[in-house]
Enzyme design. Structure first.
Site, PDB file in Angstrom:
ATOM      1  N   LYS A  54     -10.369 -22.515  -8.704  1.00 26.58           N
ATOM      2  CA  LYS A  54      -8.940 -22.713  -9.023  1.00 26.58           C
ATOM      3  C   LYS A  54      -8.166 -22.159  -7.844  1.00 26.58           C
ATOM      4  CE  LYS A  54      -5.578 -20.829 -10.482  1.00 26.58           C
ATOM      5  NZ  LYS A  54      -4.365 -20.602  -9.646  1.00 26.58           N
TER       6      LYS A  54
ATOM      7  N   GLU B 235     -12.320  -8.722  -6.496  1.00 29.45           N
ATOM      8  CA  GLU B 235     -11.843  -8.406  -5.142  1.00 29.45           C
ATOM      9  C   GLU B 235     -10.337  -8.233  -5.226  1.00 29.45           C
ATOM     10  OE1 GLU B 235     -13.434  -7.807  -2.442  1.00 29.45           O
ATOM     11  OE2 GLU B 235     -15.430  -8.659  -2.721  1.00 29.45           O
TER      12      GLU B 235
ATOM     13  N   CYS C 223      -5.381  -8.113   2.217  1.00 26.48           N
ATOM     14  CA  CYS C 223      -5.831  -7.122   1.237  1.00 26.48           C
ATOM     15  C   CYS C 223      -6.287  -5.842   1.909  1.00 26.48           C
ATOM     16  CB  CYS C 223      -6.948  -7.712   0.395  1.00 26.48           C
ATOM     17  SG  CYS C 223      -8.289  -8.388   1.380  1.00 26.48           S
TER      18      CYS C 223
ATOM     19  N   GLU D  16       0.424  -1.114  -3.402  1.00 28.35           N
ATOM     20  CA  GLU D  16       0.321  -2.202  -2.425  1.00 28.35           C
ATOM     21  C   GLU D  16       1.678  -2.898  -2.296  1.00 28.35           C
ATOM     22  OE1 GLU D  16      -2.067  -5.720  -3.511  1.00 28.35           O
ATOM     23  OE2 GLU D  16      -3.015  -5.517  -1.550  1.00 28.35           O
TER      24      GLU D  16
END
Ligand code: NAD
Length: 482
Positions: free
Chosen positions: A177, A252, A286, A383
């Protein structure tokens, strides 16, 4: 570039429009204009995609194939990508906004993943376990079945290639997806799979929104494995769904990676690492370098050098290979700008940047450096996923390591020093899945990558990644003596 045809979903070896007729518009982040339209996969497409992947699994199409042949299929997908490498890089640059040079790098990395895991397909072996004269006992490393792979927008080509390659190498079939914000790279990979002649249904690529298409996919009863790459918040929700049917996951997730800079460090190397690690792809990485922990005696001169470097970076569209490219969306930009406002209100000192570049078209944000960032502040802990670096000072190595490890994340970390003993001491104590010494993004396709703590679990990249795509089964045979 505008793509006039509506791009479709790749299901069971065919290109399918959406049964709901719904469309997703894809923007060029450098000007906000729609340049492509994709058919949104609805419930029917999810059903068909999972059914075809499940048929491939049940019929043992990939499992019974010689592993060498599974590897050769991946080589052919890599070859197909390489043939159109420049066009694919242009598409990747347009949908993500990143610099064309880095989009080209992403194509090469995707090709490397496919070849690396293609080469490993026939090297994954079980064990024979000695149990005396009357028993023969061995293990087999079996695929899970249908692997659902949820991909983010920041590295859509290489992240799709890396989990697709592991899945096929180990005999899983899959449904990818793609991100609603950058679905074209996944479509390019589907085209490469078609060109490479993969069995219909082995790889399905659909596009849709997370809460609808993504959710329908991961909760499908025939999905037996999930690879999720994305934010912590979504990761939590994916895990909740997976827990209902005990579906194994590879997670992840995000990071807040710190580099420790000791006073003896090569400061040219530090500035270069910041330029790349903090600001490439507008900081939307990331494992980006988001916190710089600097020994107090060199903090002021280093911050001055960082300011000069950052203010010299060229801002503009990825196709012009500028240093500071746009963020993926207006929503993302607003979030980053809000994070900067919060940082100021929590006492951080703004060195440069801090605001959206609203005079430009597109979703540009100024490259930003904050100093005196406190350990308990939001900028230190959370983050940001934008071009924002937080600088904090320390006085001794133990304090440096404690600061580096003082968040819930643990994806990457780094240390800069000319002293080998200090480098090794620090690297050992930095609690992150990947540690870089005297550079940033030092890892590669062949080095295991993944989080500790809330950055996730399971490993992608390297040989270890394959462990996440197989489950060990044991077979014991009683034999009689002749
Ligand atoms: P996101 O979590 O918003 O979305 C990721 C994907 O999940 C998208 O495809 C989205 O459509 C889908 N999704 C959203 N809700 C869902 C749901 N309920 N069920 C199933 N799927 C759902 O993340 P993003 O903004 O696309 O990507 C940025 C994040 O990804 C950052 O946090 C970044 O650190 C992380 N990331 C991690 C890695 C890694 O390897 N660790 C690599 C790249 C990006």
């Amino acid at each position: 570039m505008t793509i006039s045809e509506v791009l479709k979903n790749f299901i069971d070896g065919e290109w399918r429009d959406s049964s709901t007729g719904r469309r997703i518009e894809v923007d060029d982040p450098s000007n906000g204009e729609t340049f492509a339209v994709v058919a949104e996969a609805g419930p029917e497409e999810v059903e068909l995609a999972v059914a075809s992947a499940n048929r491939v699994f049940r019929d043992r199409v990939l499992i019974d194939m010689h592993p060498y042949d599974r590897g050769r299929m991946l080589f052919r997908v890599a070859d197909a990508l390489a043939t159109c490498g420049d066009e694919i890089a242009t598409v990747n640059c347009m949908e993500t906004g990143k610099a064309l040079e880095f989009a080209r790098g992403e194509v090469q990395t995707a090709i490397r993943y496919l070849r690396y895991y293609g080469g490993l397909a026939d090297k994954l072996e079980g064990r024979s376990i000695p149990r005396g004269a009357n028993l023969v006992d061995y293990t087999v490393r079996s695929p899970f079945g249908v692997s659902a792979q949820i991909v983010p927008w920041n590295g859509p080509l290489e992240l799709t290639a890396r989990s697709l390659a592991c899945a096929i190498a180990t005999g899983n079939s899959l449904v990818v997806k793609s991100s609603e914000l950058a679905p074209l790279s996944g479509i390019e990979i589907a085209r490469a799979c078609e060109t490479a002649g993969l069995p219909a249904g082995a790889v399905n690529v659909i596009t849709g929104y997370g809460r609808t298409t993504g959710q329908a996919l991961i909760q499908h009863p025939d999905v037996r494995h999930i690879v999720f790459t994305g934010s912590l918040a979504t990761g939590r929700s994916v895990l909740k769904t997976a827990s209902k049917r005990i579906v194994p996951c590879i997670m992840e997730l995000g990071g807040k990676s710190a580099a420790v800079v000791f006073a003896d460090a090569d400061l040219d190397a530090v500035v270069d690492a910041v330029r790349i690690g903090s600001f490439v792809n507008a900081g939307q990485n990331c494992n980006g370098l988001t916190r710089l922990l600097v020994e107090r005696s060199i903090a002021d001169p280093l911050v001055e050098r960082l300011k000069a470097c950052v203010e010299g970076l060229a801002v503009g569209p990825g196709r012009e290979n500028c240093d500071i490219t746009p963020l993926i969306s207006e929503r993302q930009r607003q979030g980053v700008e809000r994070a900067c406002q919060t940082a100021r209100s929590q006492g951080a000192r703004l060195v440069t940047g801090g605001t959206a570049l609203s005079e430009r078209r597109g979703y540009f944000m100024a490259a930003t450096v904050f100093a005196d960032v406190a350990r308990d502040s939001s900028l230190f802990q959370n983050e940001t996923f934008g071009p924002v670096l937080a600088v904090t000072t320390f006085d001794d190595p133990v304090e440096a390591v404690n600061l580096a490890n003082a968040t819930d994340h643990g994806l990457a970390a780094g240390v800069f020093t000319r002293d080998l003993d200090r480098a090794l001491w620090t690297a050992d104590r930095l609690w992150a899945g990947q540690v870089y010494v005297n550079g940033w993004f030092v890892g590669g396709v062949e080095t295991p990558f993944g989080g500790v703590k809330q950055s996730g679990y399971g490993r992608e990249k390297g040989q270890e990644a394959l462990d996440g795509y197989v489950q060990t089964r044991n077979i014991g045979i009683r034999i009689s003596q002749p």
